[in-house]
Design a protein around this motif. Sequence first.
Motif, PDB file in Angstrom:
ATOM      1  N   ARG B  97     -80.919 161.754  47.367  1.00 19.12           N
ATOM      2  CA  ARG B  97     -81.089 160.958  48.594  1.00 19.12           C
ATOM      3  C   ARG B  97     -79.960 161.218  49.591  1.00 19.12           C
ATOM      4  O   ARG B  97     -79.405 160.312  50.196  1.00 19.12           O
ATOM      5  N   ALA B 205     -71.008 155.958  39.474  1.00 18.78           N
ATOM      6  CA  ALA B 205     -71.661 157.010  38.700  1.00 18.78           C
ATOM      7  C   ALA B 205     -72.807 157.558  39.544  1.00 18.78           C
ATOM      8  O   ALA B 205     -73.703 156.816  39.926  1.00 18.78           O
ATOM      9  N   LYS B 221     -89.642 155.458  44.559  1.00 16.26           N
ATOM     10  CA  LYS B 221     -88.796 155.159  45.714  1.00 16.26           C
ATOM     11  C   LYS B 221     -88.817 156.315  46.717  1.00 16.26           C
ATOM     12  O   LYS B 221     -88.711 156.102  47.925  1.00 16.26           O
TER      13      LYS B 221
ATOM     14  N   LEU C   9     -82.317 146.366  36.233  1.00 13.04           N
ATOM     15  CA  LEU C   9     -83.302 147.210  36.900  1.00 13.04           C
ATOM     16  C   LEU C   9     -84.676 146.881  36.334  1.00 13.04           C
ATOM     17  O   LEU C   9     -85.165 147.553  35.432  1.00 13.04           O
ATOM     18  N   VAL C  12     -88.861 147.943  41.180  1.00 16.13           N
ATOM     19  CA  VAL C  12     -88.456 148.977  42.131  1.00 16.13           C
ATOM     20  C   VAL C  12     -87.396 148.476  43.103  1.00 16.13           C
ATOM     21  O   VAL C  12     -86.421 149.172  43.387  1.00 16.13           O
ATOM     22  N   SER C  13     -87.538 147.225  43.573  1.00 23.20           N
ATOM     23  CA  SER C  13     -86.583 146.738  44.574  1.00 23.20           C
ATOM     24  C   SER C  13     -85.183 146.510  44.005  1.00 23.20           C
ATOM     25  O   SER C  13     -84.227 146.342  44.758  1.00 23.20           O
ATOM     26  N   TYR C  15     -83.608 148.796  42.422  1.00 26.01           N
ATOM     27  CA  TYR C  15     -82.914 150.088  42.442  1.00 26.01           C
ATOM     28  C   TYR C  15     -82.283 150.332  43.802  1.00 26.01           C
ATOM     29  O   TYR C  15     -82.902 150.060  44.823  1.00 26.01           O
ATOM     30  N   PRO C  16     -81.053 150.868  43.834  1.00 25.37           N
ATOM     31  CA  PRO C  16     -80.481 151.258  45.126  1.00 25.37           C
ATOM     32  C   PRO C  16     -81.229 152.491  45.654  1.00 25.37           C
ATOM     33  O   PRO C  16     -81.923 153.166  44.887  1.00 25.37           O
ATOM     34  N   GLU C  17     -81.110 152.775  46.979  1.00 29.55           N
ATOM     35  CA  GLU C  17     -81.801 153.952  47.528  1.00 29.55           C
ATOM     36  C   GLU C  17     -81.334 155.227  46.851  1.00 29.55           C
ATOM     37  O   GLU C  17     -82.120 156.084  46.486  1.00 29.55           O
ATOM     38  N   MET C  18     -80.017 155.340  46.692  1.00 28.88           N
ATOM     39  CA  MET C  18     -79.488 156.530  46.027  1.00 28.88           C
ATOM     40  C   MET C  18     -79.420 156.285  44.527  1.00 28.88           C
ATOM     41  O   MET C  18     -79.162 155.148  44.114  1.00 28.88           O
ATOM     42  N   PRO C  19     -79.637 157.303  43.723  1.00 34.40           N
ATOM     43  CA  PRO C  19     -79.511 157.109  42.265  1.00 34.40           C
ATOM     44  C   PRO C  19     -78.044 157.017  41.860  1.00 34.40           C
ATOM     45  O   PRO C  19     -77.511 157.873  41.178  1.00 34.40           O
ATOM     46  N   VAL C  20     -77.403 155.976  42.353  1.00 33.15           N
ATOM     47  CA  VAL C  20     -75.975 155.793  42.139  1.00 33.15           C
ATOM     48  C   VAL C  20     -75.787 154.454  41.450  1.00 33.15           C
ATOM     49  O   VAL C  20     -76.445 153.474  41.813  1.00 33.15           O
ATOM     50  N   SER C  21     -74.887 154.427  40.477  1.00 44.13           N
ATOM     51  CA  SER C  21     -74.555 153.188  39.777  1.00 44.13           C
ATOM     52  C   SER C  21     -75.777 152.495  39.188  1.00 44.13           C
ATOM     53  O   SER C  21     -75.918 151.286  39.236  1.00 44.13           O
ATOM     54  N   LEU C  22     -76.679 153.295  38.677  1.00 45.20           N
ATOM     55  CA  LEU C  22     -77.895 152.728  38.096  1.00 45.20           C
ATOM     56  C   LEU C  22     -77.596 152.085  36.758  1.00 45.20           C
ATOM     57  O   LEU C  22     -78.184 151.090  36.374  1.00 45.20           O
ATOM     58  N   SER C  24     -74.037 151.860  34.947  1.00 46.38           N
ATOM     59  CA  SER C  24     -72.647 152.221  34.763  1.00 46.38           C
ATOM     60  C   SER C  24     -72.255 152.095  33.295  1.00 46.38           C
ATOM     61  O   SER C  24     -72.663 151.167  32.591  1.00 46.38           O
TER      62      SER C  24
END
Lengths: 185, 384, 95
Positions: B97, B205, B221, C9, C12-13, C15-22, C24
């Motif tokens: 993204r 991360a 997404k 998680l 869907v809502s 989840y952050p937009e970026m696959p970051v800190s999904l 930790s």
Amino acid sequence: MIEIRLHGRGGQGAVKAAEILAKAAFYDGKVVQSFPFFGVERRGAPVQAFTRISDEKIRIHSYIYEPDVLVVLDPTLIGAEGVNILEGLRSGGKVIVNSTKEPSAFDFHGKNGVTVYTVDATAIAVKNKLGSESAPIVNTAIVGAIAKVTGLVTIDSVKKAIFDTIPRNKEANAVAAEDTFKNVK
Amino acid sequence: MKQVMNGDFAASYGAMSALVKYVAAYPITPQTLVVEKLSELVADGEMDAVFSKVESEHSAMAACIGAEAAGIRTFTATSSQGLLLMCEVLHWAARGRLPIVLANVNRAVAPGWSIWADAQDSISQRDTGWMQVYAEDNQEVYDSIIMAYKIAESPDVLLPMMINLDAFFLSHTSEVVDLIDKKDIEKFLPPYEPKFKLNPSEPHAFNALTSPDHYFELTYKMHLAMEKAKKRITEVGVEFEKMFGRRYGLTESYRIEDADTVLVTFGTIAGTAKETVDLLRKEGKKVGNLKIRVFRPFPQEEVCEALKNAKKVIVVDRDYSYGFEGAFFTEVKSALYNKGVMKPLYGMMAGIGGRDVSTGTLKEIVAKAEGEDPKNPYFIGVKL
Amino acid sequence: MTDDKKVELNKVSDYPEMPVSLGSMLWNKTSSWRNFKPVIDGTKCIGCGICWKFCPEPAIFPTNPPTVDYDFCKGCGICISECPTKAISKVDETR
Ligand code: SF4
Ligand code: SF4
């Protein structure tokens, strides 16, 4: 829209001539487009370049098949093997040839409404020390003749375009263009 | 300020005007002039950015990914084989993204070593998750790059965007381009401020191992983001028109209201097609043109709306999905089916490998569809 | 924002937009993987830092002597076998 096709040999600068012509027309308030024939350019090989000049947006993006004006930077291209300079030329079209001859020396002069104009751009280039004596560069000079013959661009804009496009000897190139502007027959 | 410049320079100035801070690129014909211009602009201090010379296109995109993940606005440009070499990292940028913008000079794919116009390169990267725009002229190349950042960086989009320009017909063709003043750009394009960025004092991360429990949601997404992107592309186009007077949408219709036959085109062929429409109208033929400017996300609603009254639709593809048909043809057909709009469709392959598509070629295409049903896909101009 | 709390998680809502800190590793505690724990004897330790370098988690803090984070140590034993002074011993877990 006016379509101009330039014929030269690789190394003579036909592509730059097309670009200078386009820029000059742009300075005169026109909409322009210029491009080379998209090939592999080799020194001495016949090459083509194109300029479109219009009052409106130019939408077309293809080669020029029916030019209004032809410009021949090297007279030995006329009749050369595999080169048909006149191909597609519109009736009433203009042909500007870098040549020491008179326009009447060309057999297509006066036929189908075609008018030939000549100018010794080579001698003018040599006089102004453009390129070397054995391989003078006539591209800037010939644009002066195009300005005169077609009235599409002013000589002042041609000179400005030369100053903006040519990296060195700007003044000598501009003088050469002015020279052909005055001397084209 | 208006200037005469070729398409490669228009792309370079687009990146400069968009206040790009990082460029990593590797030269390839006919994109080389972009690399030359950008390195010159950076070296001369005209552009406040870092330019990285890299050893391949894969590295170029990888470097852009690093910079973009650190919250820096980045740009790269490539063409043909170069884009193909980037393939793996194109996916990485999209699923990561990261709103990177890439200018791709559409060039045929080897062998049959070719440097000429053909959209096979970008079409073959259709499913990487990148948004794809196809520009018709140099002004559109420049404007699209500036709009691209505003669209891509939208918090509900966050997808990379590829701006495609035809080899030589744009890359090496000089046209008038109106460059936008920096102070106006600053009003249009806000600074890039991602929610997450690589930052040692605030660690996160990134792109970690993702189990089947979560991967599907991330894909969904991407789907939502692409849907949002359609809206954003339209909104940003309207905003751009308000500020700068030039209009860009997902598609562009030309004389289709009463057209019996509609050509569907993209890239430079779209411009030549509009010229052809005028010529055919003079001959009394009711022809129109639909330019598909954005290929991903695919604007199926706009396409169906534009084509609903047409009696015949002809899709011109400068690309080929081996074993089937042109990719634009497939997409248009599928969009119409999805919306229940059924009508005769013709898929015409033209201009492959840089072959010139003139008004003559397009007239021939229209004539073909008027005659007996051609076999789909029809290869226009192939020497049989 | 750091990854210091467990992210739920469930839809869907979330989840952050970026696959970051999904997910930790800070909340993915791996202590349950361990059937013994490494215990550092500060009197034998020469402060070389080898255990800290070799711990794959990493679950050793470079203090002097080093300290083990028992929330994350998974009991692989690497530190024990790498320590040049045998300052780290293997102690059975008694949960
Ligand atoms: S046992 Fe393994 S995980 Fe635990 S501290 Fe030693 S090296 Fe690290
Ligand atoms: S490896 Fe052993 S001696 Fe070295 S720092 Fe760790 S505990 Fe101390």
